[in-house]
Design a protein around this motif. Structure first.
Motif, mmCIF file in Angstrom:
data_model
loop_
_atom_site.group_PDB
_atom_site.id
_atom_site.type_symbol
_atom_site.label_atom_id
_atom_site.label_comp_id
_atom_site.label_asym_id
_atom_site.label_seq_id
_atom_site.Cartn_x
_atom_site.Cartn_y
_atom_site.Cartn_z
ATOM 1 N N VAL A 330 -7.206 5.715 -7.069
ATOM 2 C CA VAL A 330 -5.964 6.370 -7.389
ATOM 3 C C VAL A 330 -4.704 5.265 -6.970
ATOM 4 N N GLU A 331 -3.949 5.420 -7.976
ATOM 5 C CA GLU A 331 -2.637 4.444 -7.727
ATOM 6 C C GLU A 331 -1.471 5.126 -8.010
ATOM 7 N N ARG A 332 -0.516 5.075 -6.891
ATOM 8 C CA ARG A 332 0.778 5.692 -6.950
ATOM 9 C C ARG A 332 1.174 6.838 -7.505
ATOM 10 N N LEU A 333 0.127 7.881 -7.398
ATOM 11 C CA LEU A 333 0.415 9.160 -7.958
ATOM 12 C C LEU A 333 1.559 10.001 -7.487
ATOM 13 N N ARG A 334 2.233 10.406 -8.267
ATOM 14 C CA ARG A 334 3.433 11.422 -7.971
ATOM 15 C C ARG A 334 3.055 12.415 -8.880
ATOM 16 N N MET A 335 3.461 13.747 -8.199
ATOM 17 C CA MET A 335 3.255 15.011 -8.969
ATOM 18 C C MET A 335 4.127 16.157 -8.049
ATOM 19 N N GLY A 336 4.446 17.205 -8.980
ATOM 20 C CA GLY A 336 5.117 18.026 -8.598
ATOM 21 C C GLY A 336 5.074 19.379 -9.596
ATOM 22 N N PHE A 337 5.743 20.346 -9.527
ATOM 23 C CA PHE A 337 5.913 21.494 -10.460
ATOM 24 C C PHE A 337 7.358 22.108 -10.630
ATOM 25 N N GLY A 338 7.929 21.996 -11.794
ATOM 26 C CA GLY A 338 9.390 22.446 -11.853
ATOM 27 C C GLY A 338 10.206 21.098 -11.220
ATOM 28 N N GLU A 339 11.275 21.737 -10.560
ATOM 29 C CA GLU A 339 11.943 20.717 -9.675
ATOM 30 C C GLU A 339 11.257 20.166 -8.354
ATOM 31 N N LYS A 340 10.183 20.873 -7.724
ATOM 32 C CA LYS A 340 9.583 20.690 -6.559
ATOM 33 C C LYS A 340 8.611 19.507 -6.622
ATOM 34 N N GLU A 341 8.778 18.459 -5.898
ATOM 35 C CA GLU A 341 7.955 17.366 -5.755
ATOM 36 C C GLU A 341 6.809 17.799 -4.617
ATOM 37 N N PHE A 343 3.976 15.511 -3.992
ATOM 38 C CA PHE A 343 3.784 14.150 -3.216
ATOM 39 C C PHE A 343 4.215 12.839 -4.221
ATOM 40 N N ARG A 344 4.396 11.664 -3.697
ATOM 41 C CA ARG A 344 4.458 10.652 -4.324
ATOM 42 C C ARG A 344 3.929 9.425 -3.711
ATOM 43 N N ASP A 345 3.662 8.291 -4.425
ATOM 44 C CA ASP A 345 3.064 7.075 -3.793
ATOM 45 C C ASP A 345 1.687 7.330 -3.163
ATOM 46 N N VAL A 346 1.025 8.250 -4.008
ATOM 47 C CA VAL A 346 -0.428 8.312 -3.242
ATOM 48 C C VAL A 346 -1.414 7.343 -3.676
ATOM 49 N N THR A 347 -2.175 6.406 -3.174
ATOM 50 C CA THR A 347 -2.879 5.486 -3.604
ATOM 51 C C THR A 347 -3.950 5.422 -2.585
ATOM 52 N N PHE A 348 -5.224 5.474 -2.997
ATOM 53 C CA PHE A 348 -6.456 5.299 -2.168
ATOM 54 C C PHE A 348 -7.530 5.050 -2.971
ATOM 55 N N GLY A 349 -8.386 4.661 -2.477
ATOM 56 C CA GLY A 349 -9.708 4.161 -3.196
ATOM 57 C C GLY A 349 -11.121 4.990 -2.684
ATOM 58 N N ILE A 350 -11.910 5.247 -3.507
ATOM 59 C CA ILE A 350 -13.348 5.849 -2.912
ATOM 60 C C ILE A 350 -14.492 5.078 -3.633
ATOM 61 N N ARG A 351 -15.354 4.731 -2.412
ATOM 62 C CA ARG A 351 -16.525 3.869 -2.844
ATOM 63 C C ARG A 351 -17.739 4.656 -2.725
ATOM 64 N N ARG A 352 -18.873 4.137 -3.450
ATOM 65 C CA ARG A 352 -20.137 4.865 -3.370
ATOM 66 C C ARG A 352 -20.583 5.172 -2.121
ATOM 67 N N LYS A 353 -21.096 6.455 -2.034
ATOM 68 C CA LYS A 353 -21.705 7.109 -0.999
ATOM 69 C C LYS A 353 -20.622 7.541 0.181
#
Length: 640
Positions: A330-341, A343-353
C-alpha cells in the motif's frame, strides 16, 4: 450490605427450561460479569431483575437502599432536543435548584437584602454544592467526550443521531444518574477502543455495584471481580474475573470428568464380579452377587454425569494455494468522502503469514481502507498492489452479501454449486445449522447466525489472504474462541480490523494504527502496543511501517507505461474537446444569425445539437481532469 438477592429463579418457554434454581446475591461493591452462550438467558435474567418479565418460579429481592439503573430502551422523546440537553436532563433536580438559587441571587442584586432571604440563599447554596451542583456539567461533558462524542456534536438534535449514538447517550445518562447498582447489557457495543478504555476507568472507580453482560473478555478481565455464568440451565458463580473463572470452570470440569470415570470404572469392576459370582451358581456366591447389585444401585443413584461441552462452531481456514512472500504493498493512500479527508500518506506492506491488525478510533477510515484494498473503493490518491498468487477473502462487518429471500442452504449452495447437498449440510452442521435450521430464511437469522453463515462461506473459498472487518461482532465467547482456534491454524495471511482486544492479543503479531496523516506500526500483540505507546521513548515508540522491498526497475517500467497511455489519451481528449467546441460554435452561429427563425423544425434540431455538444464537452472535461490528476500522480512517482 446485600443490594440484590434471588431465590431459585426459573424461567421456561413452553417445555424448554431456560434456567432454573438461580440463586445469586450482589453486595454493595461487587463488580460482576454475566456470561454465557447466545440464547442461554442472560438478557432474560436482566429483564426479570428489572421487572420487565416475570419469573416462572423463585423470588427477586432488592434492599431498600438499592438504587437500580439500567439502559433505557428509548432515548429522547423530543427529537429536536440537543444531545447536550438530553444528557444533562438526568440532573433535572440540580437544574431546578440552580434556577431557584439564581432567582434569589437576582432579588439580592436588586436590593432586597432581608435576613430571611440571605439565610435562604445560604441554605440553598450549601445544598446545591453538597449534591454536586458545582461540577455536574463538567461530569456530563467528560462522559460524552469519553464515549466518543466531540463538542461539535453536543448541539446536534437527538433525532439526527444514529442508533449507536443514541445508545451512547443512554449509557452517559445511566452512568451520570444517582444509582448504586447498574445493570449493563453489552455496554461496549458501538464503542471504539478509546471509549471502551474510558468506560473501564469509570467502572473501576465506580463506588457502587454492577452486573455487566458482555462478550468482551478483555473488558471483563479489567473491570470485574466476580463472574456469573449461565450454562446448561444453571448459574455457576466464581470469585474473580473472566480469565480466573474460565480456569476454575475448566478445573472443575476436569475434576467432575475424573470422578465420573472413576465411578464408572468401579461400577464396571463390581459388575464383572457379579457376573463371576453368578457363574459359580452357589448359594453363598448368589447372595454375594445380590449384595453387589445393591452396591451398584447405590453408586448409580449418586452418579452425576459431567456437563457436556457447549455446542460451538467447528471449522478451519486453509489456503488452497500459497502466495508469494510479498502479499500487499500500500503506497501513499489518500481517501475521504465529499470534502472530508479521512487519511493521507498511508504506506505499509504485508508479507506472507503476517497476522496484522488495523486499529484506530471509529470514523478514522479502517473499513474504508479495507474496501480500497479489496477494490470496492477507489482512493483519491495512491496505489494498492497485490503480490503473486494472492487470492483475497473478505468478511464485511455490515454482513452484506446475503440474499434475504433465500434459505440458509440455498445461500450456501448458490455460492458453491459444485458441492453435494450432503457435503453442504455437513458444513452447515459444523456451524450449528442442523436439521430444519438449513431451511430457515436468511431474513430471520440473528446477527450471530448471519456471522456464522458468512464465516462458513469464507472458509469454503480457501483464499490465502483474509481481510476481516470486525469478525467477532455478534459472536458469543465460545464462538469467538472457536474462531481464534481456527485462525491460529490458518496457513495464509491476515489483515484484520477489530475492537476485540482479547482477540487481538491472542492473534496479532503486528499492530498498525491508522492516523489522519499516515500509519504507525508495532511488532507484537495488543499489550505490547499499549506498553510502547505509554513509554513513548524513541527506542520503543511505534515506528513508521516500512514498505517491503520491491522490484523498483519493474515498477518504474509499469509506471512509465501507464504514464504514456494516460498522456496519449489526454492529448486525444483535448483534440475531441476542440472538435466539439468547433461544432458548438457553428451551431451557435446559425442560431444567432436568425436564419432558422422561420423554420421551427430546423430551429429545434439546431438547439438539440448544441445541447448534445455541450453534454459531450462536460463529459470530456471530467475525463480530462481525471487524466491530468493521474498523469501528475504518475510523474511524481517517477521522481521517487
Amino acid at each position: 450490605m446485600t443490594l440484590l438477592s434471588t431465590g431459585k429463579l426459573g424461567k421456561y418457554f413452553g417445555e424448554r427450561c431456560l434456567f432454573a434454581d438461580v440463586a445469586l446475591d450482589v453486595g454493595e461493591h461487587d463488580k460482576i460479569g454475566l456470561i454465557g452462550a447466545n440464547g442461554c438467558g442472560k438478557s432474560t435474567l436482566f429483564k426479570i431483575l428489572t421487572g420487565e418479565l416475570t419469573a416462572d418460579e423463585g423470588t427477586v429481592a432488592f434492599s431498600r437502599e438499592a438504587r437500580v439503573g439500567y439502559m433505557e430502551q428509548y432515548v429522547g422523546r423530543d427529537a429536536n432536543r440537543s444531545l447536550w440537553e438530553e444528557t444533562l436532563s438526568v440532573f433535572d433536580p440540580l437544574l431546578r435548584q440552580e434556577a431557584e438559587l439564581e432567582e434569589i441571587n437576582l432579588q439580592l442584586e436588586l436590593g432586597e437584602t432581608s435576613p430571611v432571604l440571605l439565610e435562604e440563599q445560604t441554605r440553598r447554596r450549601e445544598r446545591f454544592e453538597a449534591e454536586g451542583g458545582l461540577y455536574f456539567r463538567s461530569r456530563t461533558r467528560a462522559a460524552l467526550l469519553g464515549l466518543g462524542f466531540d463538542e461539535e456534536a453536543f448541539s446536534r438534535p437527538i433525532g439526527t443521531l444514529s442508533g449507536g449514538q443514541r445508545s451512547k447517550v443512554a449509557m452517559a445518562r445511566l452512568l451520570l444518574s444517582d444509582t448504586n447498582l447498574l445493570l449493563l447489557d453489552e455496554p461496549t457495543n458501538h464503542l471504539d477502543i478509546p471509549s471502551v478504555e474510558w468506560l473501564e476507568d469509570y467502572l473501576r472507580n465506580y463506588n457502587g455495584a454492577f452486573i455487566v453482560i458482555s462478550h468482551d473478555r478483555y473488558f471483563l478481565d479489567r473491570v470485574t471481580d466476580r463472574t456469573f455464568e449461565i450454562a446448561h440451565g444453571r448459574l455457576f458463580a466464581t470469585n474473580g474475573n473472566y480469565s480466573a473463572h474460565r480456569l476454575r470452570r475448566e478445573k472443575d470440569q476436569e475434576i467432575a470428568e475424573h470422578h465420573y470415570r472413576s465411578q464408572m470404572a468401579e461400577i464396571k469392576h463390581i459388575e464383572e464380579a457379579i457376573t463371576r459370582f453368578k457363574q459359580f451358581n452357589r448359594e453363598k456366591s448368589i447372595k454375594q452377587a445380590e449384595s453387589k447389585e445393591k452396591q451398584v444401585e447405590r453408586l448409580r443413584s449418586r452418579l452425576v454425569a459431567p456437563d457436556s461441552a457447549e455446542k460451538t462452531i467447528r471449522f478451519s481456514f486453509t489456503a488452497e494455494e500459497t502466495s508469494g512472500n510479498e502479499v500487499l504493498n500500500v503506497e501513499r493512500l489518500r481517501m475521504g468522502f465529499g470534502e472530508k479527508e479521512l487519511f493521507r500518506d498511508v504506506t505499509f506492506g504485508i508479507r506472507r503469514k503476517d497476522r496484522a491488525f488495523l486499529l484506530g478510533p471509529n470514523g478514522c477510515g479502517k473499513s474504508t481502507l479495507l474496501g480500497i484494498i479489496n477494490r470496492r473503493l477507489e482512493p483519491w490518491f495512491g496505489s494498492v498492489r497485490e503480490g503473486a498468487k494472492v487470492s483475497v477473502g473478505y468478511y464485511d462487518q455490515t454482513q452484506a452479501g446475503l440474499d434475504e429471500s433465500k434459505t440458509v442452504l440455498e445461500e450456501l449452495w448458490d455460492s458453491y454449486p459444485e458441492m453435494t447437498e450432503t457435503a453442504l449440510r455437513s458444513a452447515l452442521a459444523a456451524f450449528l445449522f442442523r436439521g430444519e435450521d438449513v431451511f430457515r430464511q436468511v431474513s430471520v437469522l440473528s446477527g450471530g447466525e448471519r456471522a456464522r453463515l458468512l464465516l462458513l462461506k469464507l472458509m469454503l473459498r480457501r483464499d490465502n489472504f483474509l481481510l476481516l472487518d470486525e469478525p467477532t461482532n455478534h459472536l458469543d465467547i465460545v464462538s469467538c474462541e472457536a474462531l481464534e482456534e481456527a485462525l491460529s491454524g490458518y496457513d495464509g495471511t491476515m489483515l484484520i480490523v477489530s475492537h476485540d482486544r482479547y482477540f487481538i492479543n491472542r492473534m496479532a503479531d503486528r499492530i498498525i494504527e491508522l492516523k489522519p496523516t499516515g500509519c504507525w506500526a508495532v511488532e507484537g500483540n495488543y499489550d505490547t502496543y499499549i506498553e510502547k505507546k505509554q513509554t513513548g521513548s524513541p527506542a520503543t515508540a511505534p515506528q513508521f511501517l516500512q514498505q517491503p522491498k520491491t522490484n523498483l526497475y519493474k515498477e518504474k517500467k509499469e509506471q512509465a507505461s501507464r504514464l504514456r497511455k494516460a498522456e496519449t489519451r489526454l492529448r486525444r481528449v483535448e483534440e475531441l474537446i476542440a472538435e466539439s467546441e468547433e461544432r458548438s460554435a457553428e451551431w451557435q452561429k446559425q442560431l444567432d444569425s436568425g436564419a432558422l427563425s422561420d423554420d421551427y423544425t430546423a430551429l429545434l434540431n439546431a438547439t438539440a445539437a448544441l445541447e448534445k455538444e455541450t453534454a459531450v464537452q462536460e463529459d470530456l472535461l471530467i475525463e480530462w481532469e481525471q487524466l491530468q490528476e493521474e498523469c501528475e500522480k504518475l510523474k511524481n512517482l517517477q521522481k521517487i
